[in-house]
Write an enzyme that holds these catalytic residues in place. Sequence first.
Site, PDB file in Angstrom:
ATOM      1  CE  LYS A   1      -3.979  -1.933  -0.037  1.00  0.00           C
ATOM      2  NZ  LYS A   1      -4.789  -1.818  -1.250  1.00  0.00           N
TER       3      LYS A   1
ATOM      4  CG  ASP B   1      -3.873  -0.656  -4.360  1.00  0.00           C
ATOM      5  OD1 ASP B   1      -4.376   0.407  -4.795  1.00  0.00           O
ATOM      6  OD2 ASP B   1      -4.560  -1.640  -4.008  1.00  0.00           O
TER       7      ASP B   1
ATOM      8  CD  GLU C   1      -4.441  -2.552  -7.371  1.00  0.00           C
ATOM      9  OE1 GLU C   1      -3.535  -3.375  -7.676  1.00  0.00           O
ATOM     10  OE2 GLU C   1      -5.362  -2.841  -6.592  1.00  0.00           O
TER      11      GLU C   1
ATOM     12  CD  GLU D   1      -9.462  -2.142  -5.791  1.00  0.00           C
ATOM     13  OE1 GLU D   1      -8.283  -2.412  -6.050  1.00  0.00           O
ATOM     14  OE2 GLU D   1      -9.925  -2.193  -4.648  1.00  0.00           O
TER      15      GLU D   1
ATOM     16  CG  ASP E   1     -13.805  -8.257  -6.972  1.00  0.00           C
ATOM     17  OD1 ASP E   1     -14.527  -9.284  -7.036  1.00  0.00           O
ATOM     18  OD2 ASP E   1     -13.069  -8.011  -6.013  1.00  0.00           O
TER      19      ASP E   1
ATOM     20  CG  HIS F   1      -9.900  -6.188  -6.541  1.00  0.00           C
ATOM     21  ND1 HIS F   1     -11.054  -6.417  -5.803  1.00  0.00           N
ATOM     22  CD2 HIS F   1      -9.008  -5.657  -5.688  1.00  0.00           C
ATOM     23  CE1 HIS F   1     -10.858  -6.007  -4.567  1.00  0.00           C
ATOM     24  NE2 HIS F   1      -9.628  -5.543  -4.467  1.00  0.00           N
TER      25      HIS F   1
ATOM     26  CD  GLU G   1      -5.526  -8.276  -5.069  1.00  0.00           C
ATOM     27  OE1 GLU G   1      -6.387  -8.012  -5.932  1.00  0.00           O
ATOM     28  OE2 GLU G   1      -5.166  -7.462  -4.195  1.00  0.00           O
TER      29      GLU G   1
HETATM   30 MG    MG Z   1      -6.486  -2.280  -4.980  1.00  0.00          MG
END
Ligand code: MG
Length: 399
Positions: A190, A218, A244, A270, A293, A320, A353
């Site tokens: 992150k 991300d 991301e 996502e 997703d 995702h 993922e």
């Molecule tokens: Mg993400």
Amino acid sequence: MITDSKAQIIAAELEIKNSETLGYTKIKKIEAFVVSHQLEQSFYFSQWEYDRRLICLVKITLEDGTYGWGEGYGPAKVIKEGIEFFKPLLIGQNPLENENLWQKMYLRSLDYGRRGIFLSAISALDVALWDLKGKLLNLPVSVLLGGRKREKIKAYATGMYFSKCNNLDQKLAKEAYSYKKRGFKAMKMKVGLSIKEDIKNVEAVREAIGYDVELMIDSNHAFSLKEALHLCRKVEKFEINWFEEPLSPEEYDNYFYLRQNTSIPIAGGECEYLRYGFLHLFQSKSVDIAQPDICAAGGLTEVKKIGCMAQTFGVEVVPHTWGTGIAVSAALHLISNWDITPGRLHTPVPMIELDLTENPLRDELITPCFVVEDGMIEVPHKPGLGVEVDEIELKKYLL
Ligand code: MG
């Protein structure tokens, strides 16, 4: 001459024959479950803090007792309500006609559900119908989707969230190194705290894992265009495989501008729904990598179509994936079926993922548990999704 009544008899006989040949019975029951777990240690990302995991699962049962499982991504209690809304459309229907049922649900909610929770509910039901179809026809979902092109998928570790501690950079570096030791060849961390802290954290993680492991970042749409450009320039030297959701998913033009002004590939999607939403993403040239997703963007039925469309725009797709083994299995089957473009003798192995944060709903509810060996996960072979929900465990986690 065939009279109306004779035509009705022929139609009825045909239906019985189809039913006998294909071995289906009708949908009898649909149950939505909200499962919950209070985390031992909370964690956070750029938008909010997680101290509890909540997931909505759905079970569709046929008259003969065969059942299939699905899962929705997003606020679980609201998804459950969405499933209740669609239930009357599916009860009594033929589960093999899953694409027709998808269309029924889509048309019933089109006027007020083109994005968001209604689509997560449709996705959950769609995934359960694919599971059911596979069980009825005794085939894995990947075969039903058109065929398995690969038996193993490269897993990338999702983790390295923020937590309240001193020396966060060193904590993240330690976590990243533990994934490398477990065999992961790719991982995602992150960013989105602040540019200064993000640079420090990325540098520490890259130093810990070296340059033979792919590293993605991300921000969960934390930045303005100016900030994202700044961060890109500062971390380009750390060989970032993708950035991301650098910006708000609503800022298509800014995504395009960012793509033109950094060497880091840009990923997103996502928060995007349906082929119509992704068409906008592709036409605006917003992303190098699209991330629908399966449990939110429209289920396996729709994400297969989104994947085909991405191909026509030359956009890579890495779904995702978040939640239980149902979501993971759905993604494995679909990725097993992807066409990798451009075609060549040795195409890259596509990625899935794998969230590694604390989540017993992922680790204890679903059997078998997915095992990562040398950074790869095997695509299930059993009929349907190839995973089962432990209903005794399920009761323990029911909200
Ligand atoms: Mg993400």
